[in-house]
Motif scaffolding. Sequence first.
Motif, PDB file in Angstrom:
ATOM      1  N   VAL A  87     -12.777   4.838 -18.141  1.00  0.00           N
ATOM      2  CA  VAL A  87     -14.235   4.799 -17.977  1.00  0.00           C
ATOM      3  C   VAL A  87     -14.617   3.880 -16.819  1.00  0.00           C
ATOM      4  CG1 VAL A  87     -16.416   4.198 -19.080  1.00  0.00           C
ATOM      5  CG2 VAL A  87     -14.645   5.356 -20.386  1.00  0.00           C
ATOM      6  N   LEU A 136     -20.210  -3.628 -17.339  1.00  0.00           N
ATOM      7  CA  LEU A 136     -21.263  -2.600 -17.356  1.00  0.00           C
ATOM      8  C   LEU A 136     -22.515  -3.079 -16.646  1.00  0.00           C
ATOM      9  CD1 LEU A 136     -21.448  -1.022 -20.915  1.00  0.00           C
ATOM     10  CD2 LEU A 136     -20.393  -0.109 -18.849  1.00  0.00           C
ATOM     11  N   ARG A 137     -22.891  -4.312 -16.961  1.00  0.00           N
ATOM     12  CA  ARG A 137     -24.090  -4.876 -16.349  1.00  0.00           C
ATOM     13  C   ARG A 137     -23.920  -4.978 -14.830  1.00  0.00           C
ATOM     14  NH1 ARG A 137     -25.190 -10.391 -18.905  1.00  0.00           N
ATOM     15  NH2 ARG A 137     -24.601  -9.073 -20.655  1.00  0.00           N
ATOM     16  N   LEU A 189     -16.748   4.722 -13.392  1.00  0.00           N
ATOM     17  CA  LEU A 189     -17.938   3.985 -12.953  1.00  0.00           C
ATOM     18  C   LEU A 189     -17.742   3.337 -11.578  1.00  0.00           C
ATOM     19  CD1 LEU A 189     -18.838   2.269 -16.350  1.00  0.00           C
ATOM     20  CD2 LEU A 189     -20.144   4.085 -15.223  1.00  0.00           C
ATOM     21  N   GLU A 224     -10.681   2.101 -21.615  1.00  0.00           N
ATOM     22  CA  GLU A 224     -11.541   1.250 -20.790  1.00  0.00           C
ATOM     23  C   GLU A 224     -11.255   1.488 -19.311  1.00  0.00           C
ATOM     24  OE1 GLU A 224     -10.117   0.431 -23.557  1.00  0.00           O
ATOM     25  OE2 GLU A 224     -10.926  -1.398 -24.445  1.00  0.00           O
ATOM     26  N   PHE A 270     -15.408  -6.526 -20.444  1.00  0.00           N
ATOM     27  CA  PHE A 270     -15.695  -5.151 -20.023  1.00  0.00           C
ATOM     28  C   PHE A 270     -17.163  -4.812 -20.247  1.00  0.00           C
ATOM     29  CE2 PHE A 270     -11.019  -4.531 -21.142  1.00  0.00           C
ATOM     30  CZ  PHE A 270     -10.634  -4.872 -19.865  1.00  0.00           C
ATOM     31  N   GLY A 271     -17.764  -5.421 -21.259  1.00  0.00           N
ATOM     32  CA  GLY A 271     -19.205  -5.228 -21.454  1.00  0.00           C
ATOM     33  C   GLY A 271     -20.000  -5.816 -20.299  1.00  0.00           C
ATOM     34  N   THR A 272     -19.595  -6.976 -19.849  1.00  0.00           N
ATOM     35  CA  THR A 272     -20.261  -7.590 -18.689  1.00  0.00           C
ATOM     36  C   THR A 272     -20.084  -6.723 -17.445  1.00  0.00           C
ATOM     37  OG1 THR A 272     -19.855  -9.773 -19.635  1.00  0.00           O
ATOM     38  CG2 THR A 272     -20.443  -9.697 -17.304  1.00  0.00           C
ATOM     39  N   THR A 327     -12.970  -7.372 -24.437  1.00  0.00           N
ATOM     40  CA  THR A 327     -14.037  -6.398 -24.651  1.00  0.00           C
ATOM     41  C   THR A 327     -15.357  -6.916 -24.111  1.00  0.00           C
ATOM     42  OG1 THR A 327     -12.822  -5.994 -26.693  1.00  0.00           O
ATOM     43  CG2 THR A 327     -14.860  -4.793 -26.380  1.00  0.00           C
ATOM     44  N   ALA A 328     -15.626  -8.193 -24.315  1.00  0.00           N
ATOM     45  CA  ALA A 328     -16.859  -8.772 -23.773  1.00  0.00           C
ATOM     46  C   ALA A 328     -16.832  -8.761 -22.245  1.00  0.00           C
ATOM     47  CB  ALA A 328     -17.066 -10.192 -24.292  1.00  0.00           C
ATOM     48  N   VAL A 372     -21.950  -3.195 -12.934  1.00  0.00           N
ATOM     49  CA  VAL A 372     -21.983  -1.849 -12.357  1.00  0.00           C
ATOM     50  C   VAL A 372     -23.427  -1.373 -12.224  1.00  0.00           C
ATOM     51  CG1 VAL A 372     -21.451   0.570 -12.850  1.00  0.00           C
ATOM     52  CG2 VAL A 372     -19.675  -1.181 -13.103  1.00  0.00           C
ATOM     53  N   ALA A 373     -24.216  -1.662 -13.251  1.00  0.00           N
ATOM     54  CA  ALA A 373     -25.615  -1.228 -13.222  1.00  0.00           C
ATOM     55  C   ALA A 373     -26.376  -1.875 -12.065  1.00  0.00           C
ATOM     56  CB  ALA A 373     -26.297  -1.559 -14.548  1.00  0.00           C
TER      57      ALA A 373
END
Lengths: 187, 187
Positions: free
Chosen positions: B67, B40-41, B71, B64, B36-38, B33-34, B43-44
């Motif tokens: 989504v 996000l960053r 992205l 996941e 996948f959180g990274t 999960t962490a 992708v941003a």
Amino acid sequence: MTSQPPTERPDPGSVRAPSIVIVNTGDGKGKSTAAFGTMLRAVARGWRVSVVQFLKSGEWKVGEEEVARRLGVDWWAIGDGFTWDADDISESEAIAREAWRFAKGVIEGGEYQLVILDEITYPMNWGWIDTAEVVETLRSRPEHVNVILTGRDAPPELVEVADTVTEMRKVRHAYDRGVMARRGIDY
Amino acid sequence: MTSQPPTERPDPGSVRAPSIVIVNTGDGKGKSTAAFGTMLRAVARGWRVSVVQFLKSGEWKVGEEEVARRLGVDWWAIGDGFTWDADDISESEAIAREAWRFAKGVIEGGEYQLVILDEITYPMNWGWIDTAEVVETLRSRPEHVNVILTGRDAPPELVEVADTVTEMRKVRHAYDRGVMARRGIDY
């Protein structure tokens, strides 16, 4: 050392709770990041998700915020909130209290299936937010509202009320021993 | 217990590495999960991101994946890969090796700024993927390629080559002691 692959499916558990409280704590990386990863799953399920940031995070969460908004997540950040300047501490405290007032309403309102209270443990530990009130809000929340709370040094009362608590622990290794970070020898 | 808020900005560090290797290990929640959180960053930031899943995860990572694809992340999953049926172990091993062959190419190709090798430690520990080869691939990777590896029991050689290693540790508390999960007394 070689281990054996499992040949039986793991026990999926027998009780399905309507919602859970998750705490990500410890001194390692990944507390907030794992919360944002879980956010992805929630978004994929079509859940409404709300994120409340309790500390001003500087630049490094801007990306997460931008992508989260792109995915339809409601993100409440402390725009000009916490600073490292001691002169502004009283103002920071007021803003943290305001963030909690807002977050409490989000939880109690029941409009979100997932509420992420990012870095809330810090203002709790500094005495800015009443831990007992946070715990009571979690206990009496609408039963479909999942809550994730992040930050170091989660108070024991918070650990007690949570269903899942993970400590993200920094592992020591070679690169921590030097003053300067050093990469592998091959580049 | 009340602590004091910091009044100085934390040391931002002095060395900026062109890329890093991150390992998320331990028996607790949040390793994948962490990662996948990274994601996000990344992708941003407009980075190209590739995810390679080394174990068939059942249903819980479908969200996941969906989504992530939305992205723009390239996601390579083992469709009919790993099973818990011992009769299929040899096939699962072959698929894990194929996943590694693919992942190695992704890392070496240098087209992605972030490559996530999800649950790769399991086939490493089962002897299906050569740990020395993984380590060598990480050491000699293009310098702009960040890699995140997840899974329990990260081999010591992998920990050694990583820049950041976090152990996600399950914290014991009241709800773990009963056979059935039990919620708080107020609902």
